[in-house]
Design a protein around this motif. Sequence first.
Motif, PDB file in Angstrom:
ATOM      1  N   PRO A   1       2.482  77.245  55.099  1.00 32.90           N
ATOM      2  CA  PRO A   1       1.898  77.342  56.438  1.00 32.90           C
ATOM      3  C   PRO A   1       1.651  78.786  56.883  1.00 32.90           C
ATOM      4  O   PRO A   1       0.706  79.046  57.620  1.00 32.90           O
ATOM      5  CB  PRO A   1       2.948  76.688  57.347  1.00 32.90           C
TER       6      PRO A   1
ATOM      7  N   ARG B   1       0.627  81.199  54.962  1.00 27.52           N
ATOM      8  CA  ARG B   1      -0.676  81.540  54.368  1.00 27.52           C
ATOM      9  C   ARG B   1      -1.822  80.980  55.209  1.00 27.52           C
ATOM     10  O   ARG B   1      -2.786  81.684  55.520  1.00 27.52           O
ATOM     11  CB  ARG B   1      -0.764  81.004  52.933  1.00 27.52           C
ATOM     12  N   PHE B   2      -1.677  79.724  55.609  1.00 24.31           N
ATOM     13  CA  PHE B   2      -2.702  79.062  56.417  1.00 24.31           C
ATOM     14  C   PHE B   2      -2.944  79.836  57.719  1.00 24.31           C
ATOM     15  O   PHE B   2      -4.088  80.093  58.107  1.00 24.31           O
ATOM     16  CB  PHE B   2      -2.253  77.622  56.703  1.00 24.31           C
ATOM     17  N   LEU B   3      -1.845  80.238  58.391  1.00 22.99           N
ATOM     18  CA  LEU B   3      -1.967  80.928  59.678  1.00 22.99           C
ATOM     19  C   LEU B   3      -2.537  82.335  59.512  1.00 22.99           C
ATOM     20  O   LEU B   3      -3.410  82.745  60.279  1.00 22.99           O
ATOM     21  CB  LEU B   3      -0.592  80.986  60.383  1.00 22.99           C
TER      22      LEU B   3
END
Lengths: 125, 183
Positions: free
Chosen positions: A18, A20-22
């Motif tokens: 998560p 990385r996603f953010l």
Amino acid sequence: MGVLVVLVVAVGGFVGAPTRFLVDRFVADRAEADFPLGTFLINISGAFLLGLLTGLDIAGHMPQLVKDLVGVGFCGAYTTFSTWSFETVRLLEEGEVLEALFNAFGSLAVGLVAAGGGIALGLVH
Amino acid sequence: MAAEAGEVTLGKEALDDGRRGALPIDPDRDTGESVEIRRDPRRHRTAQRSILLVIGCAGAVGALARYAVALLLPTPAGHFPWSTFWINITGSLVIGVVLVLLAERFPRARIARPLVVTGFLGAYTTFSTYMVDADLLFRGHDITTGVIYALSSLIAGAAAVFAGIVFARFVIRLDHRLNEQLS
């Protein structure tokens, strides 16, 4: 492998992916170019962090559990190879040859320097 | 699950007119939320929390899968890191297949991208270990192995993505042809 290692690697992955996603979206929202700058910065920063951990480990300052949590779990999940490869192929398919080559070889060169710098810094401490 | 024929777009035309169904450049970017959800702050927050949870759980499984492969294929110092190599190549092959199937065949499967691509494959494959292992080979004066490792992973990874994309597009075309013959 012990139950604790499994738990620790899972927790690292649960946080790393998560993150990385953010980070990717944070960067992408601010850089309007087609170049996948988010993945680039993620992979470079993650390579540096894992390098630092590895340097500290070689110097003998790293408990195994921290290595598994932050190194195997977090850094492993935070950085990504599959998305990076995919982006290179997509840039090539789009005819953005220069961007594709920079994404591929630029990430490789800067990543090696970042990881190497991290290792050197960890060894000093 | 099956998309209508009108929604299926193949190759470059799909990208040029920017329709849904086009392959993204950075697949970790899109949340898959509809425009209505994104415009409603409360529902947007709830959706974001769900997406983060899905990515987190899939990330935990991906990290464990990578750890398991690393245990099965241990790399002695100074040797070619086969475990990370195969992890990254298999992950690249699968990302090519999955993203084409999602974009061109199953555009309504919103949860699949955060689950499989951003979560699982993102956490399963790794760039940091790849870089650190290459640097450790250089530091140990195994320069040739380090260079071969760095370049072969890069080239094989891109080739695997390409093979995955070609394979998935072939399967989709085959599926269309069969559907036309059967109906």
